[in-house]
Design a protein around this motif. Sequence first.
Motif, short mmCIF file in Angstrom:
data_model
loop_
_atom_site.label_atom_id
_atom_site.label_comp_id
_atom_site.label_asym_id
_atom_site.label_seq_id
_atom_site.Cartn_x
_atom_site.Cartn_y
_atom_site.Cartn_z
N THR A 114 0.75 -1.20 0.11
CA THR A 114 0.01 -0.30 0.08
C THR A 114 0.77 1.34 0.01
O THR A 114 0.65 2.15 -0.63
N ALA A 169 2.22 1.81 -3.46
CA ALA A 169 1.45 2.34 -4.31
C ALA A 169 0.71 3.73 -4.14
O ALA A 169 -0.21 4.26 -4.65
N LEU A 173 -0.68 4.56 -1.38
CA LEU A 173 -2.06 4.72 -0.67
C LEU A 173 -1.67 4.93 0.93
O LEU A 173 -2.62 4.92 1.80
N LEU A 222 -8.10 -4.38 1.26
CA LEU A 222 -9.19 -4.26 0.19
C LEU A 222 -10.16 -3.19 0.68
O LEU A 222 -10.51 -2.55 -0.25
N THR A 225 -8.95 -0.08 1.03
CA THR A 225 -8.54 0.84 0.32
C THR A 225 -9.13 1.00 -0.91
O THR A 225 -9.13 2.20 -1.76
N GLY A 226 -9.88 0.09 -1.58
CA GLY A 226 -10.65 0.08 -2.78
C GLY A 226 -9.89 -0.38 -3.66
O GLY A 226 -10.30 -0.68 -5.10
N ASN A 227 -8.58 -1.21 -3.77
CA ASN A 227 -7.68 -1.76 -4.68
C ASN A 227 -7.73 -3.05 -4.49
O ASN A 227 -6.93 -3.85 -3.46
N LYS A 228 -8.57 -3.94 -5.24
CA LYS A 228 -8.56 -5.16 -5.17
C LYS A 228 -7.38 -5.89 -5.63
O LYS A 228 -7.08 -6.95 -4.99
N GLY A 229 -6.53 -5.35 -6.65
CA GLY A 229 -5.40 -5.87 -6.99
C GLY A 229 -4.18 -5.96 -5.81
O GLY A 229 -3.64 -7.03 -5.71
N LEU A 230 -4.09 -4.81 -5.06
CA LEU A 230 -3.30 -4.89 -3.72
C LEU A 230 -3.70 -5.92 -2.80
O LEU A 230 -2.79 -6.69 -2.29
N THR A 275 -1.65 -9.11 -1.62
CA THR A 275 -1.35 -9.11 -0.04
C THR A 275 -1.65 -10.60 0.31
O THR A 275 -0.91 -11.11 0.90
N LYS A 281 -15.31 -0.16 2.17
CA LYS A 281 -14.15 0.76 2.30
C LYS A 281 -14.40 1.45 3.83
O LYS A 281 -15.21 1.48 4.41
#
Length: 195
Positions: free
Chosen positions: A25, A28, A30, A47, A49-54, A58, A194
């Motif tokens: 994070t 990125a 964040l 998750l 954070t709204g970033n599904k890829g990260l 993780t 979120k």
Amino acid sequence: MTYGLILALVFGYLLGSIPFGLLLTRAAGLGDVRKIGSGNIGATNVLRTGNKGLAAATLLLDALKGTAAVLIAGHFAPETAVWAGLGAFLGHLFPVWLGFKGGKGVATYLGVLIGLAWQVALIFAVVWLAMAFLFRYSSLAALTAAVIVPIALYFLSAPQIAVLFVVMSIIVFIKHRANISRLLAGTEGKIGAKG
């Protein structure tokens, strides 16, 4: 405890203590994932954070450090694999780099399970996915799976591994005590929320 077992435990601990959620994070842009949601460094909080890829990265990396600890130690001395797995799990929960304040251990728990008994890891995954789909609570899914795993290991004739996972499951419940309180109160955050 022999020197080899101590070495495996320490090796596992150091590998497990790598805080991938925090590192990813920050990389990125964040910020510090510990300042949102539950304050946890694990995939569920990433998750938020709204970033599904990260979050997926993780989850994968936190699991892989458990699997890697088991497989690497087991390659050199099979009897040390269990101790390396325990070390990785404890390292994730209590990383020296973060003042011994880490994640709740579910992904690393799964990673250790993959390394020691992959068939039961499939059972864990099915139970987790079913509970998560039905109720949308990551904590409830994890806790349910953590109850099933030692039982499945016992019936699959893996007593040493079953004992390890009884201990690890108890620790998972202790680390989730705030989640359990929120589940009982109806205030637990759902998967994907979120915050």
